[in-house]
Write a protein that holds these residues in place. Structure first.
Motif, PDB file in Angstrom:
ATOM      1  N   THR A 114       0.827  -1.201   0.000  1.00 41.81           N
ATOM      2  CA  THR A 114       0.000   0.000   0.000  1.00 41.81           C
ATOM      3  C   THR A 114       0.861   1.252   0.000  1.00 41.81           C
ATOM      4  OG1 THR A 114      -1.790   1.152   1.162  1.00 41.81           O
ATOM      5  CG2 THR A 114      -0.111   0.112   2.535  1.00 41.81           C
ATOM      6  N   LYS A 115       0.243   2.377  -0.446  1.00 45.36           N
ATOM      7  CA  LYS A 115       0.934   3.639  -0.194  1.00 45.36           C
ATOM      8  C   LYS A 115       0.478   4.229   1.135  1.00 45.36           C
ATOM      9  CE  LYS A 115      -2.006   6.532  -3.217  1.00 45.36           C
ATOM     10  NZ  LYS A 115      -2.008   7.293  -4.466  1.00 45.36           N
ATOM     11  N   TYR A 116      -0.550   3.612   1.746  1.00 42.10           N
ATOM     12  CA  TYR A 116      -1.083   4.107   3.026  1.00 42.10           C
ATOM     13  C   TYR A 116      -0.541   3.271   4.183  1.00 42.10           C
ATOM     14  CZ  TYR A 116      -4.455   6.316  -0.137  1.00 42.10           C
ATOM     15  OH  TYR A 116      -5.041   7.044  -1.137  1.00 42.10           O
ATOM     16  N   MET A 140      -0.835  -0.350  -7.176  1.00 48.93           N
ATOM     17  CA  MET A 140      -0.917  -1.327  -6.075  1.00 48.93           C
ATOM     18  C   MET A 140      -1.534  -2.646  -6.537  1.00 48.93           C
ATOM     19  SD  MET A 140      -0.555   1.506  -4.025  1.00 48.93           S
ATOM     20  CE  MET A 140      -2.092   2.317  -3.674  1.00 48.93           C
ATOM     21  N   GLU A 141      -2.426  -2.543  -7.526  1.00 52.79           N
ATOM     22  CA  GLU A 141      -3.173  -3.724  -7.991  1.00 52.79           C
ATOM     23  C   GLU A 141      -2.246  -4.838  -8.454  1.00 52.79           C
ATOM     24  OE1 GLU A 141      -3.736  -0.598  -9.031  1.00 52.79           O
ATOM     25  OE2 GLU A 141      -5.702  -0.141  -8.200  1.00 52.79           O
ATOM     26  N   LEU A 142      -1.045  -4.451  -8.901  1.00 51.69           N
ATOM     27  CA  LEU A 142      -0.096  -5.460  -9.383  1.00 51.69           C
ATOM     28  C   LEU A 142       0.387  -6.378  -8.267  1.00 51.69           C
ATOM     29  CD1 LEU A 142       2.432  -3.804 -11.858  1.00 51.69           C
ATOM     30  CD2 LEU A 142       1.044  -5.845 -12.249  1.00 51.69           C
ATOM     31  N   ASP A 154      -6.157   0.238  -0.700  1.00 53.73           N
ATOM     32  CA  ASP A 154      -6.181   1.266  -1.743  1.00 53.73           C
ATOM     33  C   ASP A 154      -7.574   1.894  -1.823  1.00 53.73           C
ATOM     34  OD1 ASP A 154      -5.250   2.880  -3.777  1.00 53.73           O
ATOM     35  OD2 ASP A 154      -5.296   1.330  -5.335  1.00 53.73           O
ATOM     36  N   ILE A 155      -7.640   2.982  -2.562  1.00 54.84           N
ATOM     37  CA  ILE A 155      -8.888   3.681  -2.829  1.00 54.84           C
ATOM     38  C   ILE A 155      -9.707   2.890  -3.859  1.00 54.84           C
ATOM     39  CG2 ILE A 155      -9.745   5.718  -4.078  1.00 54.84           C
ATOM     40  CD1 ILE A 155      -8.864   6.245  -1.211  1.00 54.84           C
ATOM     41  N   VAL A 156     -10.993   2.744  -3.580  1.00 54.24           N
ATOM     42  CA  VAL A 156     -11.907   2.150  -4.557  1.00 54.24           C
ATOM     43  C   VAL A 156     -13.009   3.158  -4.836  1.00 54.24           C
ATOM     44  CG1 VAL A 156     -13.475   0.241  -5.059  1.00 54.24           C
ATOM     45  CG2 VAL A 156     -11.430  -0.168  -3.668  1.00 54.24           C
ATOM     46  N   ASP A 157     -13.179   3.469  -6.119  1.00 57.81           N
ATOM     47  CA  ASP A 157     -14.251   4.395  -6.498  1.00 57.81           C
ATOM     48  C   ASP A 157     -15.310   3.584  -7.241  1.00 57.81           C
ATOM     49  OD1 ASP A 157     -15.829   6.490  -7.274  1.00 57.81           O
ATOM     50  OD2 ASP A 157     -14.418   7.313  -8.722  1.00 57.81           O
ATOM     51  N   THR A 158     -15.143   3.392  -8.539  1.00 59.76           N
ATOM     52  CA  THR A 158     -16.104   2.590  -9.305  1.00 59.76           C
ATOM     53  C   THR A 158     -15.870   1.091  -9.127  1.00 59.76           C
ATOM     54  OG1 THR A 158     -14.643   2.544 -11.213  1.00 59.76           O
ATOM     55  CG2 THR A 158     -16.223   4.368 -11.096  1.00 59.76           C
ATOM     56  N   GLY A 159     -14.668   0.720  -8.722  1.00 56.97           N
ATOM     57  CA  GLY A 159     -14.313  -0.704  -8.625  1.00 56.97           C
ATOM     58  C   GLY A 159     -13.773  -1.247  -9.945  1.00 56.97           C
ATOM     59  N   ASN A 160     -13.724  -0.404 -10.967  1.00 61.53           N
ATOM     60  CA  ASN A 160     -13.293  -0.860 -12.295  1.00 61.53           C
ATOM     61  C   ASN A 160     -11.840  -1.324 -12.324  1.00 61.53           C
ATOM     62  OD1 ASN A 160     -15.797  -0.380 -13.378  1.00 61.53           O
ATOM     63  ND2 ASN A 160     -15.283   1.655 -14.181  1.00 61.53           N
ATOM     64  N   THR A 161     -10.984  -0.611 -11.583  1.00 51.69           N
ATOM     65  CA  THR A 161      -9.560  -0.969 -11.596  1.00 51.69           C
ATOM     66  C   THR A 161      -9.352  -2.351 -10.984  1.00 51.69           C
ATOM     67  OG1 THR A 161      -9.046   1.380 -11.353  1.00 51.69           O
ATOM     68  CG2 THR A 161      -7.241  -0.158 -11.004  1.00 51.69           C
ATOM     69  N   LEU A 162     -10.020  -2.601  -9.857  1.00 50.91           N
ATOM     70  CA  LEU A 162      -9.914  -3.930  -9.240  1.00 50.91           C
ATOM     71  C   LEU A 162     -10.399  -4.996 -10.208  1.00 50.91           C
ATOM     72  CD1 LEU A 162     -11.192  -3.323  -5.573  1.00 50.91           C
ATOM     73  CD2 LEU A 162      -8.823  -3.543  -6.364  1.00 50.91           C
TER      74      LEU A 162
HETATM   75  C1  PRP Z   1      -6.980   5.353  -7.727  1.00 48.56           C
HETATM   76  C2  PRP Z   1      -6.724   4.067  -6.958  1.00 48.56           C
HETATM   77  C3  PRP Z   1      -7.183   2.996  -7.911  1.00 48.56           C
HETATM   78  C4  PRP Z   1      -8.287   3.689  -8.697  1.00 48.56           C
HETATM   79  C5  PRP Z   1      -9.627   3.263  -8.166  1.00 48.56           C
HETATM   80  O1  PRP Z   1      -5.884   5.636  -8.510  1.00 48.56           O
HETATM   81  O2  PRP Z   1      -5.360   3.934  -6.605  1.00 48.56           O
HETATM   82  O3  PRP Z   1      -6.133   2.585  -8.754  1.00 48.56           O
HETATM   83  O4  PRP Z   1      -8.150   5.104  -8.504  1.00 48.56           O
HETATM   84  O5  PRP Z   1     -10.676   3.817  -8.938  1.00 48.56           O
HETATM   85  P1  PRP Z   1     -11.840   2.887  -9.527  1.00 48.56           P
HETATM   86  O6  PRP Z   1     -12.392   2.073  -8.386  1.00 48.56           O
HETATM   87  O7  PRP Z   1     -12.879   3.874 -10.045  1.00 48.56           O
HETATM   88  O8  PRP Z   1     -11.274   2.057 -10.623  1.00 48.56           O
HETATM   89  P2  PRP Z   1      -5.747   7.027  -9.285  1.00 48.56           P
HETATM   90  O9  PRP Z   1      -6.312   6.905 -10.649  1.00 48.56           O
HETATM   91  O10 PRP Z   1      -6.314   8.133  -8.450  1.00 48.56           O
HETATM   92  O11 PRP Z   1      -4.193   7.179  -9.446  1.00 48.56           O
HETATM   93  P3  PRP Z   1      -3.031   7.031  -8.338  1.00 48.56           P
HETATM   94  O12 PRP Z   1      -2.674   5.570  -8.331  1.00 48.56           O
HETATM   95  O13 PRP Z   1      -1.951   7.891  -8.884  1.00 48.56           O
HETATM   96  O14 PRP Z   1      -3.579   7.497  -7.018  1.00 48.56           O
END
Ligand code: PRP
Length: 205
Positions: A114-116, A140-142, A154-162
């Motif tokens: 994590t970065k946190y 971080m996903e890697l 990590d931050i989750v917004d839409t969940g698309n990255t996960l």
């Molecule tokens: C953030 C976070 C995830 C992504 C989550 O990264 O680290 O990778 O957003 O968003 P999602 O759930 O909508 O897919 P960000 O794009 O802010 O870049 P960062 O890694 O530089 O913080």
């Protein structure tokens, strides 16, 4: 002079309309400029544009009187030297643990990337779980995919990255949004304009 520190990127895009609603507009297009300090239509207000993780530091030391910072960044910083008087309710997301879809925790001592690191240390300690923390600065996903770590925080917004990386969210550590933060000394010395800014913003949030 009131110096307001803003976080570049998505938070900035959501902060500028709020500032506009309280009568503060930059003199030039921030997105189209490489400058870091911007004058505004108000001669007593200037904006500085920073990396998110540096906003609390500038406000802590009073270099900026006021800042707009994600709750995740504030929690990781620790919050020394400033007040957090207002939830701006922008850039909302969640801070979560995540791992490979369907994977069970097999290791007694989890490896967490994590970065946190401060938030993660505190979170797992509260649960009485022993973890080894690995500091990363992005992507971080890697870490779980490449078996650098068992989990990520990590931050989750839409969940698309996960989802795009075959991961799934597990536990929510905190609900996140951007907050107005104010240097403690500035709050005393510059009370009237700062209090005005807080109440004006509170009215439009
Ligand atoms: C953030 C976070 C995830 C992504 C989550 O990264 O680290 O990778 O957003 O968003 P999602 O759930 O909508 O897919 P960000 O794009 O802010 O870049 P960062 O890694 O530089 O913080």
């Amino acid at each position: 002079m009131l110096t307001i520190a803003l976080t570049k990127g998505r938070i900035l895009k959501e902060t500028l309309p709020l500032l506009e609603q309280v009568g503060i507009t930059p003199e030039e297009d921030i997105a189209a400029s490489r400058k870091l300090v911007f004058a505004t239509n108000r001669s007593d207000v200037r904006l500085v544009i920073l990396r998110g993780s540096d906003v609390p530091t500038f406000v802590q030391f009073g270099t900026a009187d006021v800042g707009v910072s994600g709750k995740d960044v504030i929690m990781e910083h620790g919050g020394n030297g400033f007040y957090e008087p207002l939830d701006l309710k922008i850039a909302r997301c969640r801070l979560m643990t995540a791992t490979v879809k369907g994977r069970d925790d097999i290791n007694a001592r989890l490896r967490v990337a994590t970065k946190y690191v401060n938030i993660a240390r505190h979170y797992y300690a509260e649960q009485g779980r022993q973890v080894e923390l690995i500091k990363l600065y992005g992507a971080m996903e890697l870490a779980p995919i490449m078996e650098l770590a068992d989990e990520i925080v990590d931050i989750v917004d839409t969940g698309n990255t996960l989802k795009a990386n075959g991961l799934e969210a597990r536990e929510t550590i905190a609900d996140i949004s951007s907050r107005l933060i104010v240097n403690k000394a500035s709050m005393k010395l510059n009370h009237a304009p700062i209090q005005q800014l807080i109440s004006d913003l509170a009215a439009v949030v």
